[in-house]
Design a protein around this motif. Structure first.
Motif, PDB file in Angstrom:
ATOM      1  N   ASP A 141       3.426  11.835  -3.912  1.00  0.00           N
ATOM      2  CA  ASP A 141       2.507  11.688  -5.071  1.00  0.00           C
ATOM      3  C   ASP A 141       2.116  10.402  -5.649  1.00  0.00           C
ATOM      4  O   ASP A 141       1.114  10.244  -6.149  1.00  0.00           O
ATOM      5  CB  ASP A 141       3.308  12.484  -6.407  1.00  0.00           C
ATOM      6  N   TYR A 142       3.105   9.359  -5.057  1.00  0.00           N
ATOM      7  CA  TYR A 142       2.758   8.100  -5.851  1.00  0.00           C
ATOM      8  C   TYR A 142       3.227   7.182  -4.619  1.00  0.00           C
ATOM      9  O   TYR A 142       4.381   7.333  -4.021  1.00  0.00           O
ATOM     10  CB  TYR A 142       3.748   7.935  -7.150  1.00  0.00           C
ATOM     11  N   VAL A 143       2.641   6.259  -4.306  1.00  0.00           N
ATOM     12  CA  VAL A 143       2.927   5.133  -2.983  1.00  0.00           C
ATOM     13  C   VAL A 143       2.738   3.710  -3.777  1.00  0.00           C
ATOM     14  O   VAL A 143       1.850   3.261  -4.611  1.00  0.00           O
ATOM     15  CB  VAL A 143       2.009   5.180  -1.856  1.00  0.00           C
ATOM     16  N   VAL A 144       3.677   2.944  -3.436  1.00  0.00           N
ATOM     17  CA  VAL A 144       3.669   1.665  -3.794  1.00  0.00           C
ATOM     18  C   VAL A 144       3.546   0.698  -2.506  1.00  0.00           C
ATOM     19  O   VAL A 144       4.310   0.830  -1.465  1.00  0.00           O
ATOM     20  CB  VAL A 144       5.109   0.968  -4.374  1.00  0.00           C
ATOM     21  N   LEU A 145       2.467  -0.045  -2.479  1.00  0.00           N
ATOM     22  CA  LEU A 145       2.170  -0.976  -1.380  1.00  0.00           C
ATOM     23  C   LEU A 145       2.461  -2.359  -1.851  1.00  0.00           C
ATOM     24  O   LEU A 145       2.122  -2.672  -2.907  1.00  0.00           O
ATOM     25  CB  LEU A 145       0.582  -1.138  -1.059  1.00  0.00           C
ATOM     26  N   THR A 146       3.265  -2.872  -0.846  1.00  0.00           N
ATOM     27  CA  THR A 146       3.599  -4.401  -1.196  1.00  0.00           C
ATOM     28  C   THR A 146       3.352  -5.132   0.172  1.00  0.00           C
ATOM     29  O   THR A 146       3.045  -4.509   1.211  1.00  0.00           O
ATOM     30  CB  THR A 146       5.056  -4.813  -1.529  1.00  0.00           C
ATOM     31  N   SER A 147       3.594  -6.561   0.166  1.00  0.00           N
ATOM     32  CA  SER A 147       3.190  -7.105   1.260  1.00  0.00           C
ATOM     33  C   SER A 147       4.037  -8.647   1.268  1.00  0.00           C
ATOM     34  O   SER A 147       4.469  -9.169   0.398  1.00  0.00           O
ATOM     35  CB  SER A 147       1.640  -7.369   1.431  1.00  0.00           C
ATOM     36  N   VAL A 148       4.008  -9.038   2.393  1.00  0.00           N
ATOM     37  CA  VAL A 148       4.633 -10.493   2.747  1.00  0.00           C
ATOM     38  C   VAL A 148       3.549 -11.327   2.104  1.00  0.00           C
ATOM     39  O   VAL A 148       2.536 -11.099   2.294  1.00  0.00           O
ATOM     40  CB  VAL A 148       5.023 -10.861   4.158  1.00  0.00           C
ATOM     41  N   ASP A 149       3.955 -12.587   1.724  1.00  0.00           N
ATOM     42  CA  ASP A 149       3.099 -13.790   1.590  1.00  0.00           C
ATOM     43  C   ASP A 149       2.391 -14.167   3.172  1.00  0.00           C
ATOM     44  O   ASP A 149       3.164 -14.215   3.977  1.00  0.00           O
ATOM     45  CB  ASP A 149       3.672 -14.707   1.045  1.00  0.00           C
ATOM     46  N   ARG A 150       1.166 -14.297   3.245  1.00  0.00           N
ATOM     47  CA  ARG A 150       0.312 -14.462   4.150  1.00  0.00           C
ATOM     48  C   ARG A 150      -0.377 -16.050   4.129  1.00  0.00           C
ATOM     49  O   ARG A 150      -1.552 -15.976   4.158  1.00  0.00           O
ATOM     50  CB  ARG A 150      -0.288 -13.749   4.898  1.00  0.00           C
TER      51      ARG A 150
END
Length: 384
Positions: free
Chosen positions: A181-190
């Motif tokens: 129902d809900y997704v969190v996207l995160t990322s490394v620093d690039r």
């Protein structure tokens, strides 16, 4: 004849001296000519050496002059790791839903911050709550960061592997398969990329919304070095929540975060997103237990309200490995409740505060509940 007798006598004397030296097992050096020498190795026993030393020592000698020094053991290291209190017990990761999510992550070669950052709530978030709502935090743009914060266990490198052009499609397929129902996207620093991965981040969001327009998407982003054009790219990609963490109070930022991360730069990111009027909520998170004071936390909350941040979360910092920053204090659940009350009084739209709360912890449950309550309130206001 006298001269010959003298030479013979000298030779005999010398020979006897050499023999006596060997018998007594003392070193002797006999010069032959001007350049060569013959050395007899000393093999005297320790007892005989002590006798010889006693015979040549003055009366001031003591027992300590003849005893080998005893090596002392190094003093034990002080145990700086605080024992975890009883309230830091997380739900075990063994549910069927957890196994399903984990298998899909492996099959598609995806990375999740839940695993990379060793989050204690992975069993609860991936397993879903009583209402069946499950949340997952997908970490895009690889599993290697160009920065090295002292609290984070994600791998670091100055030159991480290139981005996967198929990642947006892979992530969308995984989320569809999971039925989240809900997704969190995160990322490394690039920091190694010209656009620092902002276009790639936006592509993942757009692909998710294309697959399921009703899916709630939160993006927990890097600071993009504070560059507005890069922040704009992600903020206008169709997000529901734009999150960027200040992580800690201003006074501790240099010790806790990478040197390229700046407290005021993070505030500027959140302020700029709000100025775009895209309708998405802004959100940030603060770790407690790093020696911050109440005054530090209050100042941070006021700074966040000054840039109109909507959602703030408080959680206990947990040391991922011995190489990382040590926990200075385990904040009690009662203290977390106090911070929740104080933050709500300042006007935040939603506050999540607890020892095991993380920026994306149970994000679906918290956000959906808050969203429904706001919609109900707006409907009642319109009818009255």
């Amino acid at each position: 004849a006298a001269l010959i007798d003298f030479s013979v006598a000298s030779l005999v004397k010398t020979t006897v001296s050499i023999m006596l030296s060997r018998i007594n097992q003392h070193s002797a050096v006999i010069k032959r000519g001007c350049f060569s020498t013959v050395t007899v190795t000393k093999t005297t026993s320790r007892l005989e050496s002590l006798r010889h030393q006693l015979a040549n020592e003055d009366d001031d000698s003591s027992l300590h002059d003849f005893v080998r020094p005893i090596r002392k053991k190094a003093p034990p290291r002080s145990d700086k790791i605080l024992p975890k209190p009883h309230w830091l017990k997380a739900k075990p990761a063994d549910s069927e839903n957890y196994q399903t999510l984990r298998n899909t992550v492996r099959e598609l070669g995806l990375a999740t911050v839940c695993e990379e950052a060793r989050c204690p709530n992975i069993g609860e978030c991936w397993g879903g709550a009583e209402d069946g709502t499950a949340t997952a935090t997908i970490m895009i743009m690889g599993d290697t960061c160009t920065r090295g914060c002292s609290f984070c266990s994600v791998k670091t490198s100055r030159a991480p592997p290139p981005l996967d052009p198929n990642e947006p499609e892979k992530v969308a397929n995984a989320i569809t398969k999971w039925g989240l129902d809900y997704v969190v996207l995160t990322s490394v620093d690039r920091d190694d990329l010209p656009d620092q991965g902002s276009l790639h981040f936006a592509s993942v969001v757009e692909k998710l919304k294309e697959k399921d327009p009703n899916l709630l998407v939160e993006a927990l982003t890097p600071d993009f070095q504070g560059k507005h054009e890069l922040i704009h790219t992600v903020a206008t990609s169709g997000l529901d929540v734009y999150a960027h963490n200040v992580e800690t109070v201003e006074r501790l930022t240099k010790r806790v975060r990478d040197r390229r991360a700046d407290y005021h730069q993070s505030l500027n990111v959140l302020e700029y997103v709000k100025s775009l009027n895209t309708g998405c909520l802004t959100k940030t998170s603060i770790m407690l237990g790093l020696s911050e004071t109440d005054e530090d936390v209050r100042a941070t909350l006021q700074d966040l309200r000054n840039v109109d941040v909507d959602v703030v979360t408080f959680g206990q910092y947990l040391q991922p490995t011995k190489r990382h920053l040590a926990v200075k204090e385990y904040v009690t659940p009662e203290k977390f409740e106090e911070w929740q009350v104080e933050a709500e009084a300042l006007g935040f739209k939603y506050v999540a505060s607890g020892p095991l709360v993380r920026s994306s912890y149970k994000a679906g449950e918290f956000f959906l509940k808050n969203l429904l309550e706001e919609q109900r309130a707006e409907k009642q206001a319109a009818e009255s």
